[in-house]
Write a protein that holds these residues in place. Structure first.
Motif, short mmCIF file in Angstrom:
data_model
loop_
_atom_site.label_atom_id
_atom_site.label_comp_id
_atom_site.label_asym_id
_atom_site.label_seq_id
_atom_site.Cartn_x
_atom_site.Cartn_y
_atom_site.Cartn_z
N GLY A 128 0.78 -1.23 0.00
CA GLY A 128 0.00 0.00 0.00
C GLY A 128 0.81 1.27 0.00
N VAL A 129 2.07 1.17 -0.41
CA VAL A 129 2.96 2.33 -0.44
C VAL A 129 3.17 2.76 -1.89
CG1 VAL A 129 5.26 3.21 0.10
CG2 VAL A 129 4.13 1.63 1.68
N ALA A 130 3.01 4.03 -2.16
CA ALA A 130 3.22 4.55 -3.51
C ALA A 130 4.70 4.84 -3.72
CB ALA A 130 2.40 5.82 -3.72
N ALA A 131 5.32 4.14 -4.68
CA ALA A 131 6.73 4.34 -5.00
C ALA A 131 6.85 5.11 -6.31
CB ALA A 131 7.43 3.00 -5.11
N GLN A 132 7.83 5.99 -6.39
CA GLN A 132 8.00 6.82 -7.58
C GLN A 132 9.44 6.72 -8.09
OE1 GLN A 132 7.25 10.97 -6.90
NE2 GLN A 132 7.47 11.54 -9.05
N GLU A 133 9.58 6.56 -9.41
CA GLU A 133 10.90 6.56 -10.03
C GLU A 133 11.31 7.98 -10.36
OE1 GLU A 133 10.97 3.99 -13.42
OE2 GLU A 133 11.18 2.16 -12.21
N VAL A 134 12.56 8.33 -9.99
CA VAL A 134 13.09 9.67 -10.27
C VAL A 134 14.51 9.53 -10.80
CG1 VAL A 134 11.67 10.79 -8.51
CG2 VAL A 134 13.94 9.94 -7.90
N GLN A 135 14.94 10.52 -11.55
CA GLN A 135 16.30 10.51 -12.08
C GLN A 135 17.25 11.07 -11.04
OE1 GLN A 135 17.31 9.35 -15.20
NE2 GLN A 135 19.39 9.64 -14.41
N GLY A 136 18.36 10.36 -10.79
CA GLY A 136 19.36 10.81 -9.84
C GLY A 136 20.73 10.75 -10.46
N PRO A 137 21.76 11.09 -9.71
CA PRO A 137 23.13 11.10 -10.25
C PRO A 137 23.64 9.72 -10.64
CG PRO A 137 23.13 11.45 -7.87
CD PRO A 137 21.71 11.56 -8.32
N TYR A 138 23.04 8.66 -10.11
CA TYR A 138 23.45 7.30 -10.45
C TYR A 138 22.48 6.63 -11.41
CZ TYR A 138 26.60 7.99 -6.53
OH TYR A 138 27.56 8.50 -5.68
N GLY A 139 21.50 7.38 -11.90
CA GLY A 139 20.49 6.79 -12.77
C GLY A 139 19.12 6.86 -12.12
N ILE A 140 18.28 5.86 -12.42
CA ILE A 140 16.92 5.86 -11.89
C ILE A 140 16.92 5.42 -10.43
CG2 ILE A 140 14.58 4.99 -12.19
CD1 ILE A 140 15.55 6.70 -14.47
#
Length: 234
Positions: A119-131
């Motif tokens: 039940g936790v919403a996870a989000q992909e974001v761009q960072g210095p090491y990739g996704i």
């Protein structure tokens, strides 16, 4: 902790992270290619002259003010590594991987799926090491921010979990970000199943000190942590 997916070849998606610097350098035809600009480094590319805590498969740079909490069993086998700096924490793990193929994309998918199931919403974001993968979870102490970072290397993968302020705001990583970019992975030559945790051990002198301390008082439980500060590393 996680298992490799079955059922056919992996399909690359547009959002998949490109190979990390460590993995790209391992695949380069020229063995004399310059070392990556930042880590986590494979051992052969690690900068010299840096003071590090030797935990076997993982070498952690000594950064002033960062407390390293190592959970080990009575034999000195490290079971968990957590670094603390103010309101932020960084948990580290290192695992076996194929020589020329990264596994972070698959691992990230599985972490996200597990969170959604809870039940936790996870989000992909761009960072210095990739996704990266970010989420806010509910704990007995209240809401907590998490940020998962993965770095693929030659026959290894580092998985990092930022917690607290550094998870909510990447610009607040501070010293923990320096630790992450200075990590060194020492991959042995032993053939290991993909995703098996690489062996981690306390330095010999620390193991002896812990054993001596246990001999002078009641034995410590297996999950007792050994904590020390970066400025005191030898």
């Amino acid at each position: 902790m996680f298992s490799r997916k079955r059922g056919g070849p992996k399909h690359v998606r547009p959002t998949d992270a490109p190979p990390s610097e460590a993995l790209r350098h391992s695949l380069a035809a020229d063995d004399e290619a310059p070392a990556p600009e930042h880590g986590p480094y494979d051992q052969r590319h690690a900068p010299e002259g840096v003071q590090r805590l030797d935990l076997g498969s993982l070498l952690i740079p000594a950064i002033d003010g960062v407390e390293v909490r190592v959970q080990a069993n009575p034999e000195g086998v490290v079971e968990q590594i957590v670094l603390v700096d103010g309101e932020s924490a960084l948990q580290l793990g290192v695992f076996a991987a194929p020589k020329s193929e990264g596994i972070w994309n698959e691992v990230r998918d599985e972490i996200a799926e597990a969170m959604v199931a809870d039940g936790v919403a996870a989000q992909e974001v761009q960072g210095p090491y990739g996704i990266e993968l970010t989420a806010r979870v509910t704990t007995p102490e209240g809401p907590a921010d998490l940020r998962f970072v993965g770095v693929d290397g030659p026959r290894w993968m580092v998985r990092a979990l930022f917690q607290g302020r550094a998870a909510a705001d990447r610009s607040s990583e501070g010293a923990l970000g320096q630790v992450m970019s200075g990590l060194v992975v020492v991959r042995d030559e032993e053939a290991r199943p993909v995703r098996e945790a690489l062996p981690l051990r306390l330095p010999k002198d620390m193991t002896e000190q812990a054993q001596e301390a246990q001999g002078q008082q009641q034995p410590a439980p297996p999950d007792e942590s050994t904590a020390f500060n970066g400025r005191n590393l030898n």
